[in-house]
Design a protein around this motif. Structure first.
Motif, mmCIF file in Angstrom:
data_model
loop_
_atom_site.group_PDB
_atom_site.id
_atom_site.type_symbol
_atom_site.label_atom_id
_atom_site.label_comp_id
_atom_site.label_asym_id
_atom_site.label_seq_id
_atom_site.Cartn_x
_atom_site.Cartn_y
_atom_site.Cartn_z
ATOM 1 N N THR A 1 27.382 46.869 33.132
ATOM 2 C CA THR A 1 27.869 47.144 34.486
ATOM 3 C C THR A 1 26.683 47.127 35.444
ATOM 4 O OG1 THR A 1 29.721 48.436 33.641
ATOM 5 C CG2 THR A 1 29.067 48.839 35.930
ATOM 6 N N TRP A 2 25.591 47.751 35.052
ATOM 7 C CA TRP A 2 24.372 47.786 35.865
ATOM 8 C C TRP A 2 23.790 46.388 36.051
ATOM 9 C CZ3 TRP A 2 19.164 46.842 34.556
ATOM 10 C CH2 TRP A 2 18.220 47.244 35.518
ATOM 11 N N LEU A 3 23.682 45.625 34.964
ATOM 12 C CA LEU A 3 23.134 44.269 35.061
ATOM 13 C C LEU A 3 23.908 43.433 36.075
ATOM 14 C CD1 LEU A 3 22.583 43.483 31.264
ATOM 15 C CD2 LEU A 3 20.773 43.747 32.977
ATOM 16 N N LYS A 4 25.232 43.516 36.009
ATOM 17 C CA LYS A 4 26.085 42.729 36.905
ATOM 18 C C LYS A 4 25.907 43.165 38.361
ATOM 19 C CE LYS A 4 29.820 43.727 34.702
ATOM 20 N NZ LYS A 4 31.223 43.810 34.291
ATOM 21 N N GLN A 5 25.720 44.457 38.579
ATOM 22 C CA GLN A 5 25.502 44.959 39.941
ATOM 23 C C GLN A 5 24.142 44.518 40.476
ATOM 24 O OE1 GLN A 5 26.084 49.151 39.342
ATOM 25 N NE2 GLN A 5 28.305 49.011 39.544
ATOM 26 N N GLU A 6 23.153 44.501 39.600
ATOM 27 C CA GLU A 6 21.799 44.119 40.006
ATOM 28 C C GLU A 6 21.692 42.641 40.350
ATOM 29 O OE1 GLU A 6 18.842 46.234 40.280
ATOM 30 O OE2 GLU A 6 20.602 47.538 40.449
ATOM 31 N N ARG A 7 22.399 41.803 39.600
ATOM 32 C CA ARG A 7 22.358 40.356 39.819
ATOM 33 C C ARG A 7 23.759 39.777 39.694
ATOM 34 N NH1 ARG A 7 18.404 40.958 42.055
ATOM 35 N NH2 ARG A 7 16.363 40.114 41.683
ATOM 36 N N PRO A 8 24.517 39.843 40.801
ATOM 37 C CA PRO A 8 25.851 39.246 40.779
ATOM 38 C C PRO A 8 25.767 37.737 40.533
ATOM 39 C CG PRO A 8 25.573 40.656 42.707
ATOM 40 C CD PRO A 8 24.215 40.488 42.075
ATOM 41 N N GLY A 9 26.887 37.185 40.118
ATOM 42 C CA GLY A 9 26.957 35.755 39.854
ATOM 43 C C GLY A 9 27.233 34.964 41.123
ATOM 44 N N VAL A 10 27.726 33.753 40.934
ATOM 45 C CA VAL A 10 28.033 32.843 42.031
ATOM 46 C C VAL A 10 28.987 33.506 43.020
ATOM 47 C CG1 VAL A 10 29.034 30.592 42.593
ATOM 48 C CG2 VAL A 10 27.654 30.866 40.533
ATOM 49 N N LEU A 11 28.718 33.347 44.280
ATOM 50 C CA LEU A 11 29.526 33.906 45.366
ATOM 51 C C LEU A 11 29.661 35.427 45.295
ATOM 52 C CD1 LEU A 11 32.355 31.202 45.477
ATOM 53 C CD2 LEU A 11 30.286 31.314 46.874
ATOM 54 N N GLY A 12 28.683 36.071 44.672
ATOM 55 C CA GLY A 12 28.668 37.522 44.624
ATOM 56 C C GLY A 12 29.584 38.162 43.598
ATOM 57 N N THR A 13 30.204 37.364 42.753
ATOM 58 C CA THR A 13 31.078 37.947 41.729
ATOM 59 C C THR A 13 30.237 38.667 40.691
ATOM 60 O OG1 THR A 13 31.048 35.939 40.383
ATOM 61 C CG2 THR A 13 32.841 36.146 41.975
ATOM 62 N N GLU A 14 30.720 39.808 40.263
ATOM 63 C CA GLU A 14 29.982 40.572 39.258
ATOM 64 C C GLU A 14 30.440 40.264 37.840
ATOM 65 O OE1 GLU A 14 29.728 44.741 40.051
ATOM 66 O OE2 GLU A 14 28.744 44.425 41.969
ATOM 67 N N ALA A 15 31.683 39.866 37.673
ATOM 68 C CA ALA A 15 32.227 39.670 36.326
ATOM 69 C C ALA A 15 31.426 38.636 35.539
ATOM 70 C CB ALA A 15 33.686 39.236 36.409
ATOM 71 N N ILE A 16 31.290 38.910 34.258
ATOM 72 C CA ILE A 16 30.727 37.929 33.338
ATOM 73 C C ILE A 16 31.853 36.927 33.067
ATOM 74 C CG2 ILE A 16 29.776 37.567 31.010
ATOM 75 C CD1 ILE A 16 27.905 39.228 32.784
ATOM 76 N N LYS A 17 31.557 35.659 33.220
ATOM 77 C CA LYS A 17 32.602 34.640 33.099
ATOM 78 C C LYS A 17 32.823 34.162 31.661
ATOM 79 C CE LYS A 17 33.404 34.427 37.501
ATOM 80 N NZ LYS A 17 34.466 35.254 38.006
ATOM 81 N N TRP A 18 31.782 34.222 30.820
ATOM 82 C CA TRP A 18 31.927 33.713 29.459
ATOM 83 C C TRP A 18 30.754 34.178 28.609
ATOM 84 C CZ3 TRP A 18 36.458 32.107 28.089
ATOM 85 C CH2 TRP A 18 36.638 31.492 26.850
ATOM 86 N N ASN A 19 30.835 33.877 27.324
ATOM 87 C CA ASN A 19 29.759 34.182 26.381
ATOM 88 C C ASN A 19 28.471 33.455 26.786
ATOM 89 O OD1 ASN A 19 31.561 35.560 24.515
ATOM 90 N ND2 ASN A 19 32.362 33.537 24.042
ATOM 91 N N PHE A 20 27.354 34.043 26.412
ATOM 92 C CA PHE A 20 26.020 33.497 26.615
ATOM 93 C C PHE A 20 25.573 33.494 28.082
ATOM 94 C CE2 PHE A 20 27.063 32.368 22.339
ATOM 95 C CZ PHE A 20 25.868 32.572 21.659
ATOM 96 N N THR A 21 26.083 34.463 28.845
ATOM 97 C CA THR A 21 25.500 34.755 30.153
ATOM 98 C C THR A 21 24.192 35.489 29.860
ATOM 99 O OG1 THR A 21 27.656 34.880 31.221
ATOM 100 C CG2 THR A 21 25.829 36.011 32.319
ATOM 101 N N LYS A 22 23.167 35.178 30.623
ATOM 102 C CA LYS A 22 21.827 35.700 30.333
ATOM 103 C C LYS A 22 21.244 36.412 31.554
ATOM 104 C CE LYS A 22 21.485 31.396 27.830
ATOM 105 N NZ LYS A 22 22.777 30.927 28.384
ATOM 106 N N PHE A 23 20.533 37.508 31.285
ATOM 107 C CA PHE A 23 19.822 38.251 32.324
ATOM 108 C C PHE A 23 18.360 38.370 31.908
ATOM 109 C CE2 PHE A 23 24.179 39.602 32.879
ATOM 110 C CZ PHE A 23 24.324 39.732 34.257
ATOM 111 N N LEU A 24 17.457 37.959 32.802
ATOM 112 C CA LEU A 24 16.026 38.084 32.556
ATOM 113 C C LEU A 24 15.526 39.339 33.258
ATOM 114 C CD1 LEU A 24 13.462 36.734 31.326
ATOM 115 C CD2 LEU A 24 13.158 35.629 33.571
#
Length: 163
Positions: A108-131
């Motif tokens: 939940t924290w990772l998604k808030q820190e770095r939202p995806g495309v167009l600001g979406t927070e949800a993980i869209k699929w397997n193998f999403t990566k956070f550095l």
């Protein structure tokens, strides 16, 4: 939380691991699955881990079964699959959820820190990566289609920075 170091996650062996253990390292957190079209990325993730671990880098794998039931096995089955099929020796964690009300607080924290495309927070699929940099803060988020080999320059840049 300001950094990743305040979180704890259950290791695939059932023991809790404080992410404080990884303080000062560059981390790549990935939601993984054994029966996904992206599963061959385990090979690239392991290659990144081996290449940079002596410089203070680690891949952290978080199995997740929220996308097409592509991680149906038990933690023991997942661990066996990863070691026998891909010779994985980077840390693996117990199966988690990354979306919804049961999402692990770390994700939940990772998604808030770095939202995806167009600001979406949800993980869209397997193998999403956070550095995550040496300072425990999220530097980048990568889509599942980004191959681990494409991350080398970003990993090297993160390793070059002080924590």
């Amino acid at each position: 939380m300001d950094t990743i170091y305040g979180f704890t996650a259950r290791g695939i062996d059932g023991n809790d691991i404080a992410l404080e253990t990884f303080r000062g390292q560059v981390l790549l957190l990935v939601n993984v699955a054994s029966e996904c079209g992206f599963t061959p990325q385990y090979e690239g993730l392991q290659a990144l881990h081996r290449t940079y671990r002596d410089q203070g880098f680690a891949v952290l794998g978080f199995p997740c079964d929220q996308f097409g039931h592509q991680e149906p096995g038990s933690d023991a089955e997942i661990a066996a699959f990863c070691t026998t099929r891909f010779d994985v020796d980077f840390p693996l964690f117990s199966k988690i959820e990354v979306n919804g009300p049961g999402a692990h607080p770390l994700w939940t924290w990772l998604k808030q820190e770095r939202p995806g495309v167009l600001g979406t927070e949800a993980i869209k699929w397997n193998f999403t990566k956070f550095l995550v940099g040496r300072d425990g803060r999220v530097r980048r988020r990568y889509a599942p289609t980004v191959k681990p080999a494409e991350l080398s320059a970003d990993v090297e840049a993160a390793l070059a920075e002080a924590g």
